[in-house]
Design an enzyme around this catalytic site. Structure first.
Site, PDB file in Angstrom:
ATOM      1  N   ARG A 187      -5.949  -1.232   1.388  1.00 36.09           N
ATOM      2  CA  ARG A 187      -7.271  -1.844   1.485  1.00 36.09           C
ATOM      3  C   ARG A 187      -7.408  -2.403   2.892  1.00 36.09           C
ATOM      4  NH1 ARG A 187      -8.647   0.637  -2.242  1.00 36.09           N
ATOM      5  NH2 ARG A 187      -9.470  -0.050  -4.260  1.00 36.09           N
TER       6      ARG A 187
ATOM      7  N   GLU B 154     -15.536  -1.984   5.885  1.00 33.82           N
ATOM      8  CA  GLU B 154     -15.955  -0.606   5.618  1.00 33.82           C
ATOM      9  C   GLU B 154     -17.187  -0.500   4.733  1.00 33.82           C
ATOM     10  OE1 GLU B 154     -12.337   0.823   3.570  1.00 33.82           O
ATOM     11  OE2 GLU B 154     -13.572   1.076   1.787  1.00 33.82           O
TER      12      GLU B 154
ATOM     13  N   ASP C 147      -7.303   4.699   6.650  1.00 33.29           N
ATOM     14  CA  ASP C 147      -8.259   5.297   5.708  1.00 33.29           C
ATOM     15  C   ASP C 147      -9.188   4.217   5.175  1.00 33.29           C
ATOM     16  OD1 ASP C 147      -9.242   7.513   4.065  1.00 33.29           O
ATOM     17  OD2 ASP C 147      -8.434   6.367   2.371  1.00 33.29           O
TER      18      ASP C 147
ATOM     19  N   HIS D 153     -12.138   6.278   3.857  1.00 35.42           N
ATOM     20  CA  HIS D 153     -11.708   6.005   2.473  1.00 35.42           C
ATOM     21  C   HIS D 153     -11.742   7.283   1.631  1.00 35.42           C
ATOM     22  CE1 HIS D 153     -11.234   2.411  -0.432  1.00 35.42           C
ATOM     23  NE2 HIS D 153     -10.654   3.472  -0.959  1.00 35.42           N
TER      24      HIS D 153
HETATM   25  P1  NAD Z   1       0.533  -0.226  -7.884  1.00 38.53           P
HETATM   26  O1  NAD Z   1       0.004  -1.413  -8.627  1.00 38.53           O
HETATM   27  O2  NAD Z   1       1.225   0.854  -8.645  1.00 38.53           O
HETATM   28  O3  NAD Z   1       1.538  -0.724  -6.748  1.00 38.53           O
HETATM   29  C1  NAD Z   1       1.288  -1.810  -5.902  1.00 38.53           C
HETATM   30  C2  NAD Z   1       2.614  -2.396  -5.478  1.00 38.53           C
HETATM   31  O4  NAD Z   1       2.358  -3.436  -4.536  1.00 38.53           O
HETATM   32  C3  NAD Z   1       3.400  -3.020  -6.645  1.00 38.53           C
HETATM   33  O5  NAD Z   1       4.743  -2.566  -6.636  1.00 38.53           O
HETATM   34  C4  NAD Z   1       3.305  -4.511  -6.368  1.00 38.53           C
HETATM   35  O6  NAD Z   1       4.450  -5.239  -6.827  1.00 38.53           O
HETATM   36  C5  NAD Z   1       3.218  -4.526  -4.846  1.00 38.53           C
HETATM   37  N1  NAD Z   1       2.697  -5.779  -4.329  1.00 38.53           N
HETATM   38  C6  NAD Z   1       1.813  -6.641  -4.891  1.00 38.53           C
HETATM   39  N2  NAD Z   1       1.650  -7.721  -4.098  1.00 38.53           N
HETATM   40  C7  NAD Z   1       2.433  -7.525  -3.016  1.00 38.53           C
HETATM   41  C8  NAD Z   1       2.702  -8.297  -1.859  1.00 38.53           C
HETATM   42  N3  NAD Z   1       2.148  -9.511  -1.677  1.00 38.53           N
HETATM   43  N4  NAD Z   1       3.560  -7.793  -0.954  1.00 38.53           N
HETATM   44  C9  NAD Z   1       4.163  -6.589  -1.151  1.00 38.53           C
HETATM   45  N5  NAD Z   1       3.962  -5.819  -2.232  1.00 38.53           N
HETATM   46  C10 NAD Z   1       3.102  -6.286  -3.156  1.00 38.53           C
HETATM   47  O7  NAD Z   1      -0.697   0.338  -7.065  1.00 38.53           O
HETATM   48  P2  NAD Z   1      -0.870   1.810  -6.459  1.00 38.53           P
HETATM   49  O8  NAD Z   1      -1.505   2.693  -7.464  1.00 38.53           O
HETATM   50  O9  NAD Z   1       0.405   2.248  -5.837  1.00 38.53           O
HETATM   51  O10 NAD Z   1      -1.977   1.533  -5.345  1.00 38.53           O
HETATM   52  C11 NAD Z   1      -1.695   0.661  -4.247  1.00 38.53           C
HETATM   53  C12 NAD Z   1      -2.999   0.308  -3.567  1.00 38.53           C
HETATM   54  O11 NAD Z   1      -3.542   1.471  -2.944  1.00 38.53           O
HETATM   55  C13 NAD Z   1      -4.130  -0.135  -4.525  1.00 38.53           C
HETATM   56  O12 NAD Z   1      -4.053  -1.521  -4.820  1.00 38.53           O
HETATM   57  C14 NAD Z   1      -5.379   0.178  -3.752  1.00 38.53           C
HETATM   58  O13 NAD Z   1      -5.780  -0.949  -3.008  1.00 38.53           O
HETATM   59  C15 NAD Z   1      -4.932   1.287  -2.793  1.00 38.53           C
HETATM   60  N6  NAD Z   1      -5.592   2.566  -3.082  1.00 38.53           N
HETATM   61  C16 NAD Z   1      -6.266   3.180  -2.072  1.00 38.53           C
HETATM   62  C17 NAD Z   1      -6.894   4.403  -2.293  1.00 38.53           C
HETATM   63  C18 NAD Z   1      -7.615   5.144  -1.204  1.00 38.53           C
HETATM   64  O14 NAD Z   1      -8.365   6.083  -1.478  1.00 38.53           O
HETATM   65  N7  NAD Z   1      -7.401   4.807   0.083  1.00 38.53           N
HETATM   66  C19 NAD Z   1      -6.852   4.964  -3.571  1.00 38.53           C
HETATM   67  C20 NAD Z   1      -6.144   4.316  -4.576  1.00 38.53           C
HETATM   68  C21 NAD Z   1      -5.504   3.113  -4.329  1.00 38.53           C
END
Ligand code: NAD
Length: 335
Positions: free
Chosen positions: A234, A263, A258, A295
């Site tokens: 994000r 954004e 991305d 994105h």
């Molecule tokens: P997920 O919930 O499976 O994994 C997130 C990980 O981050 C977890 O292991 C969690 O423990 C860790 N985390 C939480 N707080 C943290 C912190 N303060 N420091 C370090 N690690 C921390 O989520 P995911 O499916 O792997 O997705 C991750 C992120 O990717 C989503 O939250 C979303 O913001 C982003 N995303 C972006 C797109 C895109 O198109 N660019 C698409 C999907 C998701």
């Protein structure tokens, strides 16, 4: 159920309509984002379906609840745009799509690394101009480099597996280290060690108060000179001004974004005939060692199919009074 779907593009309508053939909900598609001004469009709709730039603040949720909405169905994984506590207080259920295609996002992050390293974006433009010079296109082997991953959930884990295939050494930081990631050979370290040792840093954590501007001036100062930074999580996880300063000084050698913290005023729209008013973003566009995509990391047909099917299955479960397992609650956030 009657579902008001906000921020819809043609591809949203295509995939949601296809998935709805098996569910038979009444879908009303709206192009604008959900805001206090557009909330009245959802009057009489029990469910409201939202994406990443829709505003589900307390103010908007109050308006929706007063109009009869009972369900907020996010068609994305992140829920930083929803005031979850306010939703609960108003009796609104919030559901999301926790996983659709984590491969899509992880693979896009890897695509950015390859493009930045081998300067594929510049090479493509050059060849089209009949310029076959290699000056300025020098890259490096990924094999043997240290890759630091922040957030080793679904996407971070797949990203780790892919980078392992390149022969990289993998370090990670996560508030909840995962045994499966450790079993892969990824070494968890503290944040300063991650910043100091990584040649490439990739962000895969959610946006929370704790991760807001996690990559700030102090973090950049700890990084290796010439580090490559990739953000597909994000935008606001990165303090963009600190990163621009890092690019100008050469501390940051490569940047792949991305997502961008401002954004919502830019991405997903064709603004090619307009003057960009965001000077920080405009500055980012001037660097030859920066790649920005709007994105689109999630944007594969696999992901859109899965998002549409899970979103509508969440709505169906709610209509039947059953838990779908994808509810977002303040209690679940604290776990
Ligand atoms: P997920 O919930 O499976 O994994 C997130 C990980 O981050 C977890 O292991 C969690 O423990 C860790 N985390 C939480 N707080 C943290 C912190 N303060 N420091 C370090 N690690 C921390 O989520 P995911 O499916 O792997 O997705 C991750 C992120 O990717 C989503 O939250 C979303 O913001 C982003 N995303 C972006 C797109 C895109 O198109 N660019 C698409 C999907 C998701």
């Amino acid at each position: 159920m009657r579902v008001a779907v906000f921020s819809t593009k043609p591809y949203d309508r295509q995939f949601l309509a296809a998935a709805n053939a098996a569910q038979a909900h009444t879908l009303k598609f709206f192009e604008p984002h959900l805001t206090p001004e557009t909330a009245p469009l959802a009057a009489g709709y029990e469910a409201v379906c939202l994406f990443v730039h829709d505003e589900a603040s307390e103010r908007v949720l109050k308006l929706l609840a007063a109009q009869g909405t009972r369900l907020i169905a996010l068609r994305c994984a992140g829920f930083n745009n929803v005031d979850v506590a306010a939703a609960q207080a108003l009796g609104l259920t919030v559901v999301r799509v926790p996983a659709y295609s984590p491969y899509a996002v992880a693979e896009h992050a890897v695509g950015m690394i390859l493009a930045l390293n081998r300067k594929i974006h510049r090479a493509h433009a050059r060849v089209h101009e009949g310029n076959f010079s290699l000056d300025g296109l020098l890259g490096f082997d990924l094999h043997g480099l240290t890759v630091g991953i922040i957030g080793t959930g679904q996407i971070g884990m797949i990203f780790a597996k892919i980078m392992q295939g390149f022969g990289c050494r993998l370090l990670a930081y996560d508030v909840k280290p995962h045994p499966a990631t450790q079993a892969l050979g990824v070494q968890y370290v503290d944040l300063p060690s991650l910043f100091q040792q990584s040649d490439i840093l990739s962000l895969h954590c959610p946006l929370t108060p704790q991760t807001h501007h996690l990559i700030n001036k102090e973090a950049v100062a700890q990084m290796k000179t010439g580090v490559m930074l990739i953000n597909t999580s994000r935008g606001a996880v990165v303090d963009t001004r600190a990163v621009v300063a890092g690019l100008k000084s050469g501390k940051i050698g490569y940047l792949g974004l991305d997502v961008y913290e401002e954004e919502s005023d830019l991405f997903f729209e064709d603004l090619s005939s307009q003057v960009i008013q965001d000077d920080v973003f405009a500055r980012l566009l001037t660097f030859p060692n920066v790649i920005i995509t709007g994105h689109q990391a999630f944007f594969t047909r696999n992901a859109l199919t899965s998002i549409a099917e899970t979103t509508l299955a969440n709505v169906t479960a709610f209509a039947a009074g059953k838990p779908c397992g994808n509810e977002v609650t303040p209690e679940r956030l604290r776990k």
